[in-house]
Design a protein around this motif. Structure first.
Motif, PDB file in Angstrom:
ATOM      1  N   LEU A 283      -0.098  15.410  -3.603  1.00  0.00           N
ATOM      2  CA  LEU A 283      -0.898  14.264  -3.164  1.00  0.00           C
ATOM      3  C   LEU A 283      -1.301  13.354  -4.321  1.00  0.00           C
ATOM      4  CD1 LEU A 283      -3.269  15.866  -0.523  1.00  0.00           C
ATOM      5  CD2 LEU A 283      -1.748  13.931  -0.118  1.00  0.00           C
ATOM      6  N   LEU A 284      -1.217  13.852  -5.550  1.00  0.00           N
ATOM      7  CA  LEU A 284      -1.648  13.058  -6.697  1.00  0.00           C
ATOM      8  C   LEU A 284      -0.781  11.832  -6.922  1.00  0.00           C
ATOM      9  CD1 LEU A 284      -2.538  15.846  -9.302  1.00  0.00           C
ATOM     10  CD2 LEU A 284      -3.997  14.750  -7.602  1.00  0.00           C
ATOM     11  N   HIS A 285       0.391  11.785  -6.279  1.00  0.00           N
ATOM     12  CA  HIS A 285       1.257  10.616  -6.428  1.00  0.00           C
ATOM     13  C   HIS A 285       0.628   9.360  -5.818  1.00  0.00           C
ATOM     14  CE1 HIS A 285       4.456  12.968  -8.122  1.00  0.00           C
ATOM     15  NE2 HIS A 285       4.480  13.771  -7.083  1.00  0.00           N
ATOM     16  N   SER A 286      -0.280   9.545  -4.873  1.00  0.00           N
ATOM     17  CA  SER A 286      -0.966   8.398  -4.287  1.00  0.00           C
ATOM     18  C   SER A 286      -2.484   8.560  -4.295  1.00  0.00           C
ATOM     19  CB  SER A 286      -0.498   8.176  -2.838  1.00  0.00           C
ATOM     20  OG  SER A 286      -0.860   9.278  -2.028  1.00  0.00           O
ATOM     21  N   ARG A 287      -2.978   9.672  -4.867  1.00  0.00           N
ATOM     22  CA  ARG A 287      -4.409   9.940  -4.848  1.00  0.00           C
ATOM     23  C   ARG A 287      -4.912  10.296  -6.247  1.00  0.00           C
ATOM     24  NH1 ARG A 287      -6.686  11.194   0.125  1.00  0.00           N
ATOM     25  NH2 ARG A 287      -8.585  11.154  -1.132  1.00  0.00           N
ATOM     26  N   PRO A 288      -5.044   9.310  -7.142  1.00  0.00           N
ATOM     27  CA  PRO A 288      -5.559   9.604  -8.485  1.00  0.00           C
ATOM     28  C   PRO A 288      -7.005  10.089  -8.478  1.00  0.00           C
ATOM     29  CG  PRO A 288      -5.358   7.230  -8.132  1.00  0.00           C
ATOM     30  CD  PRO A 288      -4.673   7.892  -6.984  1.00  0.00           C
TER      31      PRO A 288
ATOM     32  N   LEU B 213      -3.032   4.004  -2.681  1.00  0.00           N
ATOM     33  CA  LEU B 213      -2.961   2.988  -3.730  1.00  0.00           C
ATOM     34  C   LEU B 213      -2.628   1.635  -3.136  1.00  0.00           C
ATOM     35  CD1 LEU B 213      -0.852   4.962  -6.375  1.00  0.00           C
ATOM     36  CD2 LEU B 213      -3.320   4.610  -6.388  1.00  0.00           C
ATOM     37  N   VAL B 214      -3.114   0.585  -3.769  1.00  0.00           N
ATOM     38  CA  VAL B 214      -2.813  -0.789  -3.369  1.00  0.00           C
ATOM     39  C   VAL B 214      -2.294  -1.540  -4.584  1.00  0.00           C
ATOM     40  CG1 VAL B 214      -3.688  -2.928  -2.376  1.00  0.00           C
ATOM     41  CG2 VAL B 214      -4.609  -0.743  -1.607  1.00  0.00           C
ATOM     42  N   TYR B 215      -1.087  -2.074  -4.470  1.00  0.00           N
ATOM     43  CA  TYR B 215      -0.504  -2.891  -5.537  1.00  0.00           C
ATOM     44  C   TYR B 215      -0.534  -4.348  -5.072  1.00  0.00           C
ATOM     45  CZ  TYR B 215       1.277   1.582  -7.209  1.00  0.00           C
ATOM     46  OH  TYR B 215       1.390   2.878  -7.651  1.00  0.00           O
ATOM     47  N   VAL B 216      -1.248  -5.175  -5.822  1.00  0.00           N
ATOM     48  CA  VAL B 216      -1.512  -6.554  -5.399  1.00  0.00           C
ATOM     49  C   VAL B 216      -0.622  -7.527  -6.162  1.00  0.00           C
ATOM     50  CG1 VAL B 216      -3.306  -8.296  -5.155  1.00  0.00           C
ATOM     51  CG2 VAL B 216      -3.890  -5.891  -4.955  1.00  0.00           C
ATOM     52  N   GLN B 217      -0.173  -8.556  -5.478  1.00  0.00           N
ATOM     53  CA  GLN B 217       0.616  -9.585  -6.130  1.00  0.00           C
ATOM     54  C   GLN B 217      -0.226 -10.300  -7.192  1.00  0.00           C
ATOM     55  OE1 GLN B 217       2.426 -12.341  -3.435  1.00  0.00           O
ATOM     56  NE2 GLN B 217       3.363 -13.587  -5.051  1.00  0.00           N
TER      57      GLN B 217
ATOM     58  N   THR C 163       0.841  -1.199   0.000  1.00  0.00           N
ATOM     59  CA  THR C 163       0.000   0.000   0.000  1.00  0.00           C
ATOM     60  C   THR C 163       0.880   1.255   0.000  1.00  0.00           C
ATOM     61  OG1 THR C 163      -0.142   0.122   2.420  1.00  0.00           O
ATOM     62  CG2 THR C 163      -1.810  -1.188   1.279  1.00  0.00           C
ATOM     63  N   VAL C 164       0.400   2.276  -0.675  1.00  0.00           N
ATOM     64  CA  VAL C 164       1.101   3.559  -0.765  1.00  0.00           C
ATOM     65  C   VAL C 164       0.100   4.660  -0.422  1.00  0.00           C
ATOM     66  CG1 VAL C 164       2.317   5.143  -2.292  1.00  0.00           C
ATOM     67  CG2 VAL C 164       2.644   2.688  -2.562  1.00  0.00           C
ATOM     68  N   LYS C 165       0.418   5.496   0.552  1.00  0.00           N
ATOM     69  CA  LYS C 165      -0.473   6.593   0.917  1.00  0.00           C
ATOM     70  C   LYS C 165       0.342   7.759   1.487  1.00  0.00           C
ATOM     71  CE  LYS C 165      -1.563   4.463   5.402  1.00  0.00           C
ATOM     72  NZ  LYS C 165      -2.649   3.967   6.277  1.00  0.00           N
ATOM     73  N   GLN C 166      -0.340   8.897   1.668  1.00  0.00           N
ATOM     74  CA  GLN C 166       0.312  10.108   2.180  1.00  0.00           C
ATOM     75  C   GLN C 166      -0.529  10.719   3.298  1.00  0.00           C
ATOM     76  OE1 GLN C 166       0.641  11.331  -2.150  1.00  0.00           O
ATOM     77  NE2 GLN C 166       2.338  12.520  -1.313  1.00  0.00           N
ATOM     78  N   SER C 167      -0.898   9.890   4.256  1.00  0.00           N
ATOM     79  CA  SER C 167      -1.793  10.340   5.328  1.00  0.00           C
ATOM     80  C   SER C 167      -1.180  11.474   6.135  1.00  0.00           C
ATOM     81  CB  SER C 167      -2.136   9.166   6.253  1.00  0.00           C
ATOM     82  OG  SER C 167      -2.751   8.129   5.532  1.00  0.00           O
TER      83      SER C 167
END
Length: 349
Positions: free
Chosen positions: A294-299, A338-342, A238-242
């Motif tokens: 924030l757009l790097h993790s918030r499309p 964002l969530v990147y799944v295997q 997971t990638v976020k900018q909380s």
């Protein structure tokens, strides 16, 4: 508080040692026609994603703003990995079930070899007794010099090529070594290195090799990078900018606002609003700039931010209300990311 200050001062004073250990300079008499560049100490607190102080940093910085192109320096450009590239590396690692590691080069710019003849004055309070009128001739770069990023990047590139890494043709800050399961992918952002691959033994070998080349800190698995929080699980990343999102809300006085479900009201059509009441354009641009990161993790903010960004020249109350709508939406979605799944399938979420 006194103990904390003493601890910080001790670390700041110890910063002088890498300069001597790295043979950064030699004391000489100033040649005729040469001007020394001034130096100053810059103290900084390094914090983690929770805002906690993790390190007291001190840098001896050159006043590089007095340097002149063609006289004191030539090339200054140094590539760094774009955040789009960083996200691609994270997605690729998640898809293959690889772990991503984080390395930090200590005093990175001090490793860069200088080609130019550069003289700096002795730092105030650290003059050599009996030689107060002499200056330092630099053999290594210092923070603040125009050519310092370039010198460090050239040094790092040479070291990586010596370790059989190949530079990516389309992204100059990405390197690879090996093939198949033994491949290593390396992303460079100044002194921060992220490395991933399918063979943990190869990654550990690379870490040992780099520690033989430079003084480095192994930060373990990547968890925080350029304001982006990364969480690595067994089958997804997971990638976020909380933390950054909360900081933005605090900065613009929106931390206690009511949240909303949409970043832009359905059917809202912004226009130039030439007859509208103008607002502070500088503040408006600051809000846009902070939100754009924030757009790097918030499309999900991309469309509304794209629309609001069109009116930075002469913003009015109408446009300011649209940006505050985005901030209100952010208030209720600070933990989105964002969530990147295997395997790349959303069915596993």
């Amino acid at each position: 508080k006194l103990l904390v200050i003493k601890s910080g001062l001790k670390q700041w004073i110890e910063k002088w040692n890498p300069l001597k250990r790295n043979r950064t300079w030699e004391l000489v008499k100033l040649p005729v026609g040469k001007k020394p560049i001034g130096l100053k100490w810059v103290y900084k607190l390094k914090r983690n994603s929770y805002g906690e102080v993790v390190k007291y940093k001190a840098r001896l910085v050159a006043k590089g703003y007095v340097q002149k192109y063609g006289i004191d320096f030539e090339e200054v450009f140094a590539p760094v990995a774009r955040l789009d590239t960083v996200r691609t590396v994270l997605a690729f690692a998640a898809n293959n079930g690889w772990k991503i590691h984080h390395l930090d080069v200590k005093s990175a710019f001090l490793h860069g070899d200088l080609e130019e003849e550069v003289y700096v004055s002795q730092p105030e309070g650290y003059e050599v007794k009996g030689k107060e009128n002499e200056v330092f001739r630099l053999s290594k770069a210092l923070y603040g010099l125009k050519q310092a990023p370039r010198a460090w990047n050239v040094k790092l590139d040479k070291s990586l090529r010596k370790l059989n890494f190949r530079r990516c043709l389309s992204e100059q800050a990405v390197y690879t070594r090996g093939t198949g399961v033994d491949v290593i992918i390396l992303g460079v952002y100044v002194d921060d290195l992220i490395v991933t691959g399918g063979n943990p033994e190869e990654i550990n070998l690379f870490k040992r090799q780099m520690m033989n080349e430079f003084e480095m800190t192994d930060l373990g698995l990547l968890s925080y990078y350029l304001g982006i929080e990364v969480e690595q699980r067994e089958d997804f990343i997971t990638v976020k900018q909380s933390g950054y999102a909360r900081k933005v809300l605090d900065q613009f006085g929106m931390s206690d606002c009511n949240s909303t479900k949409f970043p832009m009201e359905p059917g809202c059509k912004l226009n130039a609003d030439k007859g509208g009441q103008p607002v502070d354009s500088t503040e408006y641009r600051r809000m846009i700039g902070c939100l754009r990161y924030l757009l790097h993790s918030r499309p999900d903010l991309s469309y509304s931010m794209g629309v609001a960004s069109r009116f930075m020249e002469k913003p009015t109350v109408m446009h300011a209300k649209a940006v505050k709508q985005i901030l209100r939406y952010l208030k209720g979605t600070v933990d989105f990311g964002l969530v990147y799944v295997q395997g790349g399938s959303a069915d596993k979420l």
